[in-house]
Design a protein around this motif. Structure first.
Motif, PDB file in Angstrom:
ATOM      1  N   VAL A   3       0.890  -1.169   0.000  1.00  0.00           N
ATOM      2  CA  VAL A   3       0.000   0.000   0.000  1.00  0.00           C
ATOM      3  C   VAL A   3       0.922   1.211   0.000  1.00  0.00           C
ATOM      4  CG1 VAL A   3      -1.788   1.260   1.255  1.00  0.00           C
ATOM      5  CG2 VAL A   3      -1.819  -1.255   1.229  1.00  0.00           C
ATOM      6  N   ASN A   4       0.973   1.918  -1.120  1.00  0.00           N
ATOM      7  CA  ASN A   4       1.940   3.014  -1.265  1.00  0.00           C
ATOM      8  C   ASN A   4       1.226   4.365  -1.289  1.00  0.00           C
ATOM      9  OD1 ASN A   4       4.600   4.068  -1.726  1.00  0.00           O
ATOM     10  ND2 ASN A   4       4.008   4.420  -3.861  1.00  0.00           N
ATOM     11  N   ARG A  32      -2.868  17.171  -0.966  1.00  0.00           N
ATOM     12  CA  ARG A  32      -3.459  18.265  -1.748  1.00  0.00           C
ATOM     13  C   ARG A  32      -4.743  17.791  -2.432  1.00  0.00           C
ATOM     14  NH1 ARG A  32      -0.212  22.753  -3.110  1.00  0.00           N
ATOM     15  NH2 ARG A  32      -1.930  23.289  -4.472  1.00  0.00           N
ATOM     16  N   LEU A  33      -5.812  17.688  -1.629  1.00  0.00           N
ATOM     17  CA  LEU A  33      -7.081  17.258  -2.190  1.00  0.00           C
ATOM     18  C   LEU A  33      -7.854  18.486  -2.659  1.00  0.00           C
ATOM     19  CD1 LEU A  33      -6.139  14.775  -0.427  1.00  0.00           C
ATOM     20  CD2 LEU A  33      -8.548  14.157  -0.371  1.00  0.00           C
ATOM     21  N   ASP A  34      -7.313  19.161  -3.674  1.00  0.00           N
ATOM     22  CA  ASP A  34      -7.901  20.429  -4.102  1.00  0.00           C
ATOM     23  C   ASP A  34      -9.342  20.237  -4.589  1.00  0.00           C
ATOM     24  OD1 ASP A  34      -5.373  21.237  -3.437  1.00  0.00           O
ATOM     25  OD2 ASP A  34      -4.753  21.822  -5.443  1.00  0.00           O
ATOM     26  N   GLN A  35      -9.624  19.058  -5.142  1.00  0.00           N
ATOM     27  CA  GLN A  35     -11.006  18.754  -5.571  1.00  0.00           C
ATOM     28  C   GLN A  35     -11.704  17.823  -4.564  1.00  0.00           C
ATOM     29  OE1 GLN A  35     -11.744  20.431  -8.348  1.00  0.00           O
ATOM     30  NE2 GLN A  35      -9.593  21.020  -8.542  1.00  0.00           N
ATOM     31  N   ASN A  36     -11.129  17.691  -3.378  1.00  0.00           N
ATOM     32  CA  ASN A  36     -11.603  16.727  -2.379  1.00  0.00           C
ATOM     33  C   ASN A  36     -11.611  15.291  -2.916  1.00  0.00           C
ATOM     34  OD1 ASN A  36     -12.306  16.277   0.325  1.00  0.00           O
ATOM     35  ND2 ASN A  36     -14.467  16.081  -0.190  1.00  0.00           N
ATOM     36  N   GLU A  37     -10.702  15.021  -3.868  1.00  0.00           N
ATOM     37  CA  GLU A  37     -10.622  13.702  -4.490  1.00  0.00           C
ATOM     38  C   GLU A  37      -9.300  13.032  -4.161  1.00  0.00           C
ATOM     39  OE1 GLU A  37     -12.996  14.269  -8.724  1.00  0.00           O
ATOM     40  OE2 GLU A  37     -10.814  14.149  -8.688  1.00  0.00           O
ATOM     41  N   LEU A  38      -9.394  11.740  -3.884  1.00  0.00           N
ATOM     42  CA  LEU A  38      -8.204  10.917  -3.684  1.00  0.00           C
ATOM     43  C   LEU A  38      -8.331   9.729  -4.629  1.00  0.00           C
ATOM     44  CD1 LEU A  38      -5.666  10.347  -1.834  1.00  0.00           C
ATOM     45  CD2 LEU A  38      -7.215   8.961  -0.413  1.00  0.00           C
ATOM     46  N   TYR A  39      -7.234   9.392  -5.306  1.00  0.00           N
ATOM     47  CA  TYR A  39      -7.254   8.245  -6.213  1.00  0.00           C
ATOM     48  C   TYR A  39      -6.638   7.018  -5.552  1.00  0.00           C
ATOM     49  CZ  TYR A  39      -9.007  10.488 -10.368  1.00  0.00           C
ATOM     50  OH  TYR A  39      -9.815  11.107 -11.272  1.00  0.00           O
ATOM     51  N   ALA A  40      -7.221   5.873  -5.891  1.00  0.00           N
ATOM     52  CA  ALA A  40      -6.634   4.582  -5.548  1.00  0.00           C
ATOM     53  C   ALA A  40      -6.390   3.854  -6.861  1.00  0.00           C
ATOM     54  CB  ALA A  40      -7.574   3.785  -4.658  1.00  0.00           C
ATOM     55  N   ALA A  41      -5.137   3.567  -7.145  1.00  0.00           N
ATOM     56  CA  ALA A  41      -4.784   2.808  -8.347  1.00  0.00           C
ATOM     57  C   ALA A  41      -4.403   1.395  -7.943  1.00  0.00           C
ATOM     58  CB  ALA A  41      -3.623   3.480  -9.074  1.00  0.00           C
ATOM     59  N   GLY A  42      -4.739   0.422  -8.781  1.00  0.00           N
ATOM     60  CA  GLY A  42      -4.332  -0.957  -8.508  1.00  0.00           C
ATOM     61  C   GLY A  42      -5.448  -1.977  -8.661  1.00  0.00           C
ATOM     62  N   ALA A  43      -6.692  -1.498  -8.637  1.00  0.00           N
ATOM     63  CA  ALA A  43      -7.816  -2.444  -8.676  1.00  0.00           C
ATOM     64  C   ALA A  43      -8.050  -3.029 -10.066  1.00  0.00           C
ATOM     65  CB  ALA A  43      -9.088  -1.774  -8.162  1.00  0.00           C
ATOM     66  N   SER A  89       5.546   5.751  -9.089  1.00  0.00           N
ATOM     67  CA  SER A  89       6.048   5.797  -7.716  1.00  0.00           C
ATOM     68  C   SER A  89       6.454   4.381  -7.299  1.00  0.00           C
ATOM     69  CB  SER A  89       4.994   6.403  -6.777  1.00  0.00           C
ATOM     70  OG  SER A  89       5.527   6.541  -5.453  1.00  0.00           O
ATOM     71  N   ASP A  90       6.746   4.214  -6.019  1.00  0.00           N
ATOM     72  CA  ASP A  90       7.400   2.990  -5.553  1.00  0.00           C
ATOM     73  C   ASP A  90       6.585   1.711  -5.725  1.00  0.00           C
ATOM     74  OD1 ASP A  90       9.909   4.089  -4.641  1.00  0.00           O
ATOM     75  OD2 ASP A  90       8.756   5.106  -3.093  1.00  0.00           O
ATOM     76  N   LYS A 142       7.732  -7.239  -9.356  1.00  0.00           N
ATOM     77  CA  LYS A 142       7.985  -8.542  -8.723  1.00  0.00           C
ATOM     78  C   LYS A 142       6.702  -9.342  -8.535  1.00  0.00           C
ATOM     79  CE  LYS A 142      12.466  -8.203  -7.894  1.00  0.00           C
ATOM     80  NZ  LYS A 142      13.428  -9.140  -8.502  1.00  0.00           N
ATOM     81  N   GLY A 143       5.606  -8.834  -9.061  1.00  0.00           N
ATOM     82  CA  GLY A 143       4.345  -9.558  -8.956  1.00  0.00           C
ATOM     83  C   GLY A 143       3.626  -9.383  -7.634  1.00  0.00           C
ATOM     84  N   VAL A 144       4.022  -8.388  -6.837  1.00  0.00           N
ATOM     85  CA  VAL A 144       3.342  -8.131  -5.565  1.00  0.00           C
ATOM     86  C   VAL A 144       2.169  -7.183  -5.822  1.00  0.00           C
ATOM     87  CG1 VAL A 144       3.571  -7.185  -3.232  1.00  0.00           C
ATOM     88  CG2 VAL A 144       5.513  -8.379  -4.288  1.00  0.00           C
ATOM     89  N   PRO A 145       0.953  -7.584  -5.466  1.00  0.00           N
ATOM     90  CA  PRO A 145      -0.198  -6.701  -5.665  1.00  0.00           C
ATOM     91  C   PRO A 145      -0.033  -5.386  -4.892  1.00  0.00           C
ATOM     92  CG  PRO A 145      -0.919  -8.931  -5.127  1.00  0.00           C
ATOM     93  CD  PRO A 145       0.567  -8.877  -4.889  1.00  0.00           C
ATOM     94  N   PHE A 146      -0.548  -4.317  -5.464  1.00  0.00           N
ATOM     95  CA  PHE A 146      -0.409  -3.016  -4.796  1.00  0.00           C
ATOM     96  C   PHE A 146      -1.700  -2.206  -4.907  1.00  0.00           C
ATOM     97  CE2 PHE A 146       0.227  -1.884  -9.186  1.00  0.00           C
ATOM     98  CZ  PHE A 146      -0.432  -0.674  -9.289  1.00  0.00           C
ATOM     99  N   VAL A 147      -1.849  -1.301  -3.945  1.00  0.00           N
ATOM    100  CA  VAL A 147      -2.782  -0.184  -4.090  1.00  0.00           C
ATOM    101  C   VAL A 147      -1.977   1.074  -3.855  1.00  0.00           C
ATOM    102  CG1 VAL A 147      -4.839   0.986  -3.196  1.00  0.00           C
ATOM    103  CG2 VAL A 147      -4.794  -1.506  -3.353  1.00  0.00           C
ATOM    104  N   TYR A 148      -2.070   1.993  -4.782  1.00  0.00           N
ATOM    105  CA  TYR A 148      -1.392   3.285  -4.642  1.00  0.00           C
ATOM    106  C   TYR A 148      -2.435   4.369  -4.365  1.00  0.00           C
ATOM    107  CZ  TYR A 148       0.099   7.849  -6.138  1.00  0.00           C
ATOM    108  OH  TYR A 148       0.303   9.206  -6.176  1.00  0.00           O
TER     109      TYR A 148
END
Ligand SMILES: [Zn+2]
Length: 287
Positions: free
Chosen positions: A163-164, A170-181, A221-222, A229-235
């Protein structure tokens, strides 16, 4: 679940001019990692490696840097056979032409958030081991995270997810992204459950699916080192903003309420992940 005072104080300290932009191989970078290691000891987070520090060789253009240094702590769970790495890079761009790049959003924000998460879990042990990692040299090409996955202090097969956090204030639009799904669809129900309760707009995307033409952030990013390496992630992170990689990426430009809300959202996701790890994330094959 998150101590907002600890979060803000740590964020302000890491983003202060005294840290000189935290560039790999510099005095300011060493101050930042000393700050992190001292807090971890105070909070009762165990070192994953002696003194919390993992050195790695690096030769980097235009610096005298010969090594980079990751900061690594662990809170062991009841089940130590699986671990989640919760990470943020603590380095930034340093000083250029006499101007300090404080990197408040990028990535004092994620670094302080991971510290606040570590503090919470040190007091409320998780079901599975949580490794808290502050990577060095992200701005020099993901150096710290690549070194970590090449020489992991625990066998890589036990690391079931990353989980990176990178730019979470800086939630200028009150939005946060989650990438990985998209590459790892088993995260989607957890993210949807988190989004329903979240004090911010939690949106999925910026991975392999680009329904709105969203840029693919996997390599940005990291999480990329884990993905390779095939490790699942959520950024977790926000869209680039006008202060990105500028001297104006300062703490004063952060809305504290929205930053705390973002970190609470991430904490809620991490809690759901830890609670359901056996059924959510497939066990990794021996490698
Ligand atoms: Zn960053």
């Amino acid at each position: 679940m998150v101590d907002s005072a600890l979060l803000w104080q740590s964020f302000a300290a890491l983003a202060a001019d005294s840290m000189e932009g935290r560039r790999m191989g510099t005095r300011g970078n060493a101050m930042a990692r000393k700050f992190l290691a001292e807090r971890l000891a105070q909070l009762g987070v165990s070192p994953l490696v002696p003194g919390y520090v993992q050195h790695f060789d690096v030769t980097w253009r235009d610096t005298s840097a010969r090594d980079g240094v990751n900061v690594l702590g662990i809170v062991r769970g009841a089940d130590t056979t699986r671990a989640v790495v919760v990470s943020a890079h603590f380095d930034h761009l340093g000083v250029r032409h006499g101007e300090i790049y404080n990197g408040a959003d990028d990535n004092a924000s994620g670094s302080a958030a991971v510290l606040a998460l570590a503090a919470w879990y040190a007091a409320h042990p998780p079901r599975h081991s949580l490794i808290f990692a502050w990577f060095d040299g992200e701005e020099a090409g993901l150096r710290g995270s690549k070194a970590f996955v090449e020489s992991p202090p625990v066998p890589l097969r036990r690391i079931v997810a990353n989980v990176n956090l990178d730019m979470v204030a800086r939630l200028d639009q009150n939005e946060l992204y989650a990438a990985g799904a998209t590459p790892f669809p088993f995260f989607r129900p957890l993210l949807q459950a988190t989004a329903r309760e979240a004090p911010v707009k939690l949106r999925m995307g910026h991975d392999l699916s680009q329904p709105d033409g969203l840029e693919n952030w996997i390599g940005q990013s990291d999480q990329a080192a884990f993905y390779a390496k095939g490790v699942p992630f959520v950024y977790f992170g926000v869209e680039d903003h006008a202060d990105y990689h500028r001297t104006t990426d300062d703490a004063e430009r952060v809305d504290a309420g929205r930053y705390v809300a973002a970190v609470r959202t991430i904490a809620d996701f991490l809690h759901r992940l830890d609670e359901s790890l056996e059924t959510t994330v497939p066990r990794r094959r021996n490698r």
